[in-house]
Design a protein around this motif. Structure first.
Motif, short mmCIF file in Angstrom:
data_model
loop_
_atom_site.label_atom_id
_atom_site.label_comp_id
_atom_site.label_asym_id
_atom_site.label_seq_id
_atom_site.Cartn_x
_atom_site.Cartn_y
_atom_site.Cartn_z
N ALA A 97 0.64 -1.09 5.06
CA ALA A 97 1.69 -0.54 5.92
C ALA A 97 1.07 0.48 6.86
O ALA A 97 0.13 1.18 6.48
N ALA A 122 5.60 -2.18 4.81
CA ALA A 122 4.48 -3.11 4.66
C ALA A 122 4.66 -4.32 5.58
O ALA A 122 5.74 -4.89 5.66
N ARG A 123 3.59 -4.68 6.28
CA ARG A 123 3.64 -5.80 7.21
C ARG A 123 2.78 -6.97 6.78
O ARG A 123 2.87 -8.04 7.36
N LEU A 124 1.91 -6.76 5.82
CA LEU A 124 1.11 -7.87 5.29
C LEU A 124 0.58 -7.49 3.92
O LEU A 124 0.54 -6.31 3.56
N ALA A 125 0.18 -8.51 3.16
CA ALA A 125 -0.44 -8.30 1.85
C ALA A 125 -1.92 -8.66 1.95
O ALA A 125 -2.29 -9.63 2.62
N THR A 169 -2.71 -12.15 3.52
CA THR A 169 -1.67 -13.04 3.02
C THR A 169 -0.31 -12.56 3.50
O THR A 169 -0.06 -11.35 3.59
N ASN A 170 0.55 -13.51 3.81
CA ASN A 170 1.91 -13.19 4.24
C ASN A 170 1.91 -12.28 5.46
O ASN A 170 2.58 -11.25 5.50
N ASP A 191 3.01 -10.77 8.53
CA ASP A 191 4.37 -10.68 9.08
C ASP A 191 4.41 -9.67 10.23
O ASP A 191 5.28 -8.81 10.28
N VAL A 225 -3.15 -6.75 -5.37
CA VAL A 225 -2.59 -6.96 -4.04
C VAL A 225 -2.31 -5.61 -3.39
O VAL A 225 -1.63 -4.76 -3.98
N VAL A 226 -2.86 -5.40 -2.21
CA VAL A 226 -2.62 -4.18 -1.44
C VAL A 226 -1.56 -4.49 -0.38
O VAL A 226 -1.75 -5.39 0.45
N ARG A 227 -0.45 -3.76 -0.44
CA ARG A 227 0.60 -3.94 0.57
C ARG A 227 0.27 -3.00 1.74
O ARG A 227 0.42 -1.78 1.62
#
Length: 332
Positions: free
Chosen positions: A51, A222-225, A207-208, A210, A47-49
């Motif tokens: 940002a 981080a704003r999304l995965a 994913t996710n 935001d 998973v890459v967060r």
């Protein structure tokens, strides 16, 4: 007699069934305890967060939640007006620094030419003073002194011109350094402007999500995965009694709980440590030993990493991190 034979036959059949049941139960018990398999398997993924590298208001969101994206696709864009202004300012500063460098180059050329002229003038007056000294009494002592003073003054003017040349050279070096600094600032402004477009670092699934238009995105937050589409793998949590049969490189059969899909894999690593909950470290960093002892000791489970064979994944199958799987290892 027939009654005794029938009783003996029933006894033998019963004994055989009991022995068979005992053997079968023992075999099942050994398989349950020692065979290299587990129902405690989990699908995992890299998973890459994502940002932003610069801060600002979000101007555009180019993706939706759970969308598949390719590496390099734009995910969202931060307002670029401030960064374009910074880029224009950096370009203007670079142009000014380059103009100063050209002026410094012209100054040093003029200073060198002046020093050359002063040197020639000094040489002329020095030769003239030397000739008058050699003539002796033909001319007055005052004339000879005047010639020597004129030569000394010319020498001082030459030295002063040389100093001016050194100063102009230093100014040119300083101007060249200013040009390099302005170029670095422009490169930084170009990079900041490019980083206002936050792009996908890998092929994967958003994913996710935001982030919305109008949100303020801060650097490093981080704003999304982004789940790497090529980064799926498995973790099997094997009991410690089964570890002696596991080796890196062993082939693995995987059966997912989602529809019973069967996959192939290979063991790529075995964890070399897990947390000991019974003996945590105390406040003074000494072992905090539990004084009680449970009579029934459960086998600890150790994580084993398994790579999934991409060729075994059915076309169109949805593979999601967190899925449950049964894993069976075939020791080589």
């Amino acid at each position: 007699m027939p009654t005794k034979a029938a009783s003996l036959l029933r006894f033998l059949i019963t004994a055989a069934v009991v022995v068979l049941a005992v053997l079968l139960g023992h075999a099942l018990w050994k398989r349950y305890l020692y065979a290299p398999w587990t129902r405690d398997g989990r699908v995992r993924a890299e998973v890459v967060r994502v940002a932003p590298d610069v801060s600002g208001l979000v101007d555009r969101v180019a993706v939706t939640d759970n969308q598949f994206v390719r590496k390099g696709d734009v995910l969202f864009v931060i307002d670029q007006a401030r960064f374009r202004n910074a880029q224009a300012q950096a370009q203007a500063n670079l142009a000014a620094a380059e103009a100063s460098a050209r002026a410094a180059g012209a100054n040093i050329s003029a200073a060198l030419a002046s020093a050359k002229a002063k040197q020639e003038e000094y040489q002329m007056y020095a030769e003239q003073a030397a000739r008058r000294q050699q003539i002796g009494n033909v001319i007055s002592q005052e004339a000879r002194n005047d010639a020597a003073a004129t030569a000394s003054a010319a020498r001082a003017s030459w030295q002063q011109a040389q100093a001016g040349g050194h100063q102009a050279s230093a100014a040119r070096e300083q101007a060249a350094a200013a040009v390099e600094q302005a170029q670095v600032a422009l490169d930084r402004a170009d990079l900041d402007l490019a980083r206002t477009e936050v792009r996908a670092p890998v092929d994967g699934y958003v994913t996710n999500l935001d982030v919305r238009v109008g949100d303020y995105a801060a650097t490093g937050a981080a704003r999304l995965a982004l789940i790497d589409a090529h980064g799926y793998y498995l973790y099997g949590y094997f009991e410690e009694t089964k570890l002696p049969q596991l080796r890196v490189g062993d082939p693995v059969d995987v059966r997912l709980m989602a529809g019973g899909v069967r996959l192939k894999g290979t063991i790529t690593g075995i964890a070399h440590g897990i947390t000991d909950r019974d003996n945590p470290a105390g406040a003074d960093l000494l072992a905090d030993v539990n004084p009680t002892f449970n009579w029934v000791r459960l086998a600890q489970r150790v994580p084993v990493r398994i790579a999934i064979d991409p060729a075994s994944v059915p076309q169109g199958m949805v593979l999601a991190a967190g899925m449950t799987a049964t894993i069976e290892v075939h020791p080589r």
